[in-house]
Design an enzyme around this catalytic site. Structure first.
Site, PDB file in Angstrom:
ATOM      1  N   LYS A 188       0.789  -1.717   0.281  1.00 16.89           N
ATOM      2  CA  LYS A 188      -0.202  -0.025   0.463  1.00 16.89           C
ATOM      3  C   LYS A 188       0.358   1.378  -0.191  1.00 16.89           C
ATOM      4  CE  LYS A 188      -1.951   2.220   2.845  1.00 16.89           C
ATOM      5  NZ  LYS A 188      -1.376   3.409   3.038  1.00 16.89           N
ATOM      6  N   GLU A 264      10.568   0.228  10.628  1.00 16.91           N
ATOM      7  CA  GLU A 264      11.406   1.514  10.269  1.00 16.91           C
ATOM      8  C   GLU A 264      10.637   2.653  10.445  1.00 16.91           C
ATOM      9  OE1 GLU A 264      14.541   1.502   9.374  1.00 16.91           O
ATOM     10  OE2 GLU A 264      14.540   0.273   8.295  1.00 16.91           O
TER      11      GLU A 264
HETATM   12  P1  NAI Z   1       2.349   7.947   9.040  1.00 20.16           P
HETATM   13  O1  NAI Z   1       2.716   6.753   9.914  1.00 20.16           O
HETATM   14  O2  NAI Z   1       0.767   8.162   9.359  1.00 20.16           O
HETATM   15  O3  NAI Z   1       1.626   7.153   7.508  1.00 20.16           O
HETATM   16  C1  NAI Z   1       2.722   6.464   6.916  1.00 20.16           C
HETATM   17  C2  NAI Z   1       2.346   4.980   6.140  1.00 20.16           C
HETATM   18  O4  NAI Z   1       1.386   4.778   6.969  1.00 20.16           O
HETATM   19  C3  NAI Z   1       0.936   5.644   5.238  1.00 20.16           C
HETATM   20  O5  NAI Z   1       1.144   4.405   3.922  1.00 20.16           O
HETATM   21  C4  NAI Z   1      -0.372   5.383   5.754  1.00 20.16           C
HETATM   22  O6  NAI Z   1      -1.417   5.379   5.242  1.00 20.16           O
HETATM   23  C5  NAI Z   1       0.108   4.475   6.714  1.00 20.16           C
HETATM   24  N1  NAI Z   1      -0.955   4.442   7.896  1.00 20.16           N
HETATM   25  C6  NAI Z   1      -1.146   5.716   8.528  1.00 20.16           C
HETATM   26  N2  NAI Z   1      -1.797   4.429   9.971  1.00 20.16           N
HETATM   27  C7  NAI Z   1      -1.986   3.574   9.391  1.00 20.16           C
HETATM   28  C8  NAI Z   1      -2.681   2.351  10.475  1.00 20.16           C
HETATM   29  N3  NAI Z   1      -3.639   2.850  11.733  1.00 20.16           N
HETATM   30  N4  NAI Z   1      -2.031   1.274   9.875  1.00 20.16           N
HETATM   31  C9  NAI Z   1      -1.306   0.705   8.850  1.00 20.16           C
HETATM   32  N5  NAI Z   1      -1.200   1.598   7.993  1.00 20.16           N
HETATM   33  C10 NAI Z   1      -0.984   3.207   8.498  1.00 20.16           C
HETATM   34  O7  NAI Z   1       2.874   8.966   8.653  1.00 20.16           O
HETATM   35  P2  NAI Z   1       2.401  10.108   8.714  1.00 20.16           P
HETATM   36  O8  NAI Z   1       0.999  10.735   9.184  1.00 20.16           O
HETATM   37  O9  NAI Z   1       2.275  10.009   7.057  1.00 20.16           O
HETATM   38  O10 NAI Z   1       3.574  11.526   8.875  1.00 20.16           O
HETATM   39  C11 NAI Z   1       3.698  11.856  10.288  1.00 20.16           C
HETATM   40  C12 NAI Z   1       4.876  11.381  10.740  1.00 20.16           C
HETATM   41  O11 NAI Z   1       5.435  10.091  10.293  1.00 20.16           O
HETATM   42  C13 NAI Z   1       5.902  12.781  10.335  1.00 20.16           C
HETATM   43  O12 NAI Z   1       5.869  13.566  10.544  1.00 20.16           O
HETATM   44  C14 NAI Z   1       7.317  12.026  10.374  1.00 20.16           C
HETATM   45  O13 NAI Z   1       7.629  12.541  11.930  1.00 20.16           O
HETATM   46  C15 NAI Z   1       6.670  10.679  10.339  1.00 20.16           C
HETATM   47  N6  NAI Z   1       6.935  10.069   8.996  1.00 20.16           N
HETATM   48  C16 NAI Z   1       7.820   9.212   9.575  1.00 20.16           C
HETATM   49  C17 NAI Z   1       8.409   7.930   7.993  1.00 20.16           C
HETATM   50  C18 NAI Z   1       9.834   7.728   8.066  1.00 20.16           C
HETATM   51  O14 NAI Z   1      10.457   7.562   6.773  1.00 20.16           O
HETATM   52  N7  NAI Z   1      10.558   6.851   9.171  1.00 20.16           N
HETATM   53  C19 NAI Z   1       7.626   8.225   6.829  1.00 20.16           C
HETATM   54  C20 NAI Z   1       6.419   9.053   7.091  1.00 20.16           C
HETATM   55  C21 NAI Z   1       6.687  10.177   8.082  1.00 20.16           C
END
Ligand code: NAI
Ligand code: MG
Length: 497
Positions: A188, A264
């Site tokens: 996804k 990660e």
């Molecule tokens: P997120 O963790 O919500 O999203 C990342 C992925 O997880 C997306 O594909 C999203 O659809 C999915 N996701 C979200 N909620 C989920 C759930 N309950 N169950 C399964 N999958 C789920 O991150 P978001 O909201 O886009 O960004 C928030 C913060 O997260 C950023 O400000 C940053 O600090 C951090 N982040 C870290 C990343 C990294 O490379 N380690 C990448 C993106 C965000």
């Protein structure tokens, strides 16, 4: 609505953008027929809508991946798995300009950087293509009347949930090792950046993968993402994203079928500059360490520590350097920093900047929105910070860093480790002893010396502490996608008459 739209980019011209869900090698409409809008972060305008997967579509994609796994894919030779990955790598290279342009359009990353992303995708896919026929077990001698061997078997259907900051690079990091090891995949993409993954899905079919082996779906975390994490027929989930969601994924795995989990997650990485460092090089890497990809890197060097004797000079020169970063249209040749990915991320970062100002930190440069259209933020450096400030403790994920001074090596190690995260760190020094002593003492999965953000698919990457579980890339990533079977054969007679 049809299953594709015509889009245009300044870099690669007109192209056909698929908008369906890629299941069984075909683009299909979701069961409920829902769509969601994809926003251009540079203009804040709608680029297109794409189809949204719900739980029902996750079920269909998982069933397709299961059927492929138990059927033809299981019998595919390791050599052919490798060939298919190499085909895919070649197609990434052949379509480099298009894929890079789609990334810039969708994510806002500078086109020059997007091109590097795509060549790294090809490198990663090809590297894991090379591993496919080198995944070997061993023979273990215990007694003369037994013959024991271990096999490294695939885990099965792998759910993979990726973020928006490196949409296609994360796609490749996930798909490469999973496929090399003989698994099937339901991936996804992030709801902010679904476009590149769908263009690359076309290449999966072109590369020759059988139907159902790699399925790509667009959708929201709370719906499709959560459905993958709690699915009873998904054997493993790999996630990159926020620490908050990482915890939810672990809980969903625990509450469903105890699927294997690798995570990660975020970081708050220290970038430490000693007084004997080559100052020009250090400034260049410190600048790249935080402002690359608009600060939207899990390993961003967001906490900068400079030794007291060079601190004032360093701050002045770092400010000058950061102000030279060209912020603007991602399709302009000289742009280094494009817009943040979304309104939500923009607001989150601006709130952190406000929190820093309110707490009494000094804005050395930046601190504001840039322009009045698009999610652009000025490169921002805070000084006069304390360890308990929110901007020093929490991941900001934007072009915002803090800089402060330290006196001794011991203090540098203490402040460097003063975080719940442990993804990356860096040390700048000319002393071999300092470099080795400090990098050994830093609790981080990657430590760079006199460089920053120089990831490579041959080297494992992942987090200590709350930055994650498991390692991606390198040989290490194969462990995420294989399980060990012990076969013990009795050669002698029955033992217990
Ligand atoms: P997120 O963790 O919500 O999203 C990342 C992925 O997880 C997306 O594909 C999203 O659809 C999915 N996701 C979200 N909620 C989920 C759930 N309950 N169950 C399964 N999958 C789920 O991150 P978001 O909201 O886009 O960004 C928030 C913060 O997260 C950023 O400000 C940053 O600090 C951090 N982040 C870290 C990343 C990294 O490379 N380690 C990448 C993106 C965000
Ligand atoms: Mg989220």
């Amino acid at each position: 609505m049809s299953l594709s739209v015509q889009l245009d980019t300044p870099h690669a011209g007109k192209y056909e953008q698929p908008i369906g869900l890629f299941i069984n090698n075909e683009f299909v409409k979701p069961v409920d027929g829902k769509t969601f809008e994809v926003i251009n972060p540079t203009t804040e305008e709608v680029i297109t809508s794409v189809y949204e997967a719900t739980e029902k579509d996750v079920d269909i994609a998982v069933a397709a991946a299961r059927k492929a796994f138990e059927g033809p894919w299981r019998k595919e030779t390791p050599e052919n798995r490798g060939k298919l990955l190499v085909n895919l790598a070649n197609l990434f290279e052949k379509n480099l300009d298009l894929l890079a342009a789609v990334e810039s359009l969708d994510n806002g990353k500078a086109i020059a950087m997007a091109k590097v992303d795509i060549s790294m995708c090809a490198g990663c896919l090809r590297y894991y293509g090379g591993w496919a026929d080198k995944i070997e077990g061993k023979v273990i001698d215990t007694t003369p009347d037994t013959f024991n061997y271990i096999r490294k078997e695939p885990i099965g259907v792998c759910g993979q949930i990726i973020p928006w900051n490196f949409p296609l690079l994360m796609w490749s990091w996930k798909i490469g090792p999973a496929i090399a090891c003989g698994n099937t995949v339901v991936l996804k993409t992030a709801e902010q950046t679904p476009l590149g993954g769908l263009v690359a899905a076309k290449l999966i079919k072109e590369a020759g993968f059988p139907p159902g082996v790699i399925n790509i779906i667009s959708g929201f975390g709370k719906v499709a993402g959560a459905a993958i994490a709690s699915h009873m027929d998904v054997d493993k989930v790999a996630f990159t994203g926020s620490t908050v969601v990482g915890r939810q994924i672990l809980k969903a795995a625990a509450g469903s079928n105890l699927k294997k989990v690798t995570l990660e997650l975020g970081g708050k990485s220290p970038n430490i500059v000693f007084e004997d460092a080559d100052i020009d090089n250090a400034i260049s890497w410190v600048n790249f360490g935080i402002f690359f990809n608009h600060g939207q890197c899990c390993c961003a060097g967001s906490r900068i520590y400079v030794q007291e004797s060079i601190y004032d000079k360093f701050v002045e020169r770092f400010k000058e350097r950061a102000q030279k970063n060209v912020v603007g249209d991602p399709f302009a040749k000289d742009t280094f920093q494009g817009p943040q990915v979304s309104q939500v991320q923009f607001d989150r970062i601006m709130n952190y900047i406000k929190a820093g100002k309110d707490a009494g930190a000094k804005v050395e440069i930046g601190g504001n929105r840039k322009g009045d259209k698009g999610y652009f933020i000025e490169p921002t450096i805070f000084s006069n910070v304390t360890e308990d400030m929110q901007i020093v403790k929490e991941e900001i994920f934007g072009p915002v860093c803090s800089i402060s001074k330290f006196k001794t090596k011991e203090e540098a190690i203490r402040v460097g480790n003063s975080t719940t995260y442990g993804l990356a760190a860096a040390v700048h020094t000319k002393s071999l002893n300092t470099a080795i002593e400090v990098s050994n003492a830093l609790k981080a999965g990657t430590v760079w010396v006199n460089t920053y953000n120089t990831l490579h698919h041959q080297m494992p990457f992942g987090g200590y502490k709350e930055s994650g579980i498991g390692r991606e890339l390198g040989e290490d990533a194969l462990a995420n996608y294989t399980q060990t079977k012990t076969v013990s054969i009795r050669l002698g007679d029955a033992l217990f008459g």
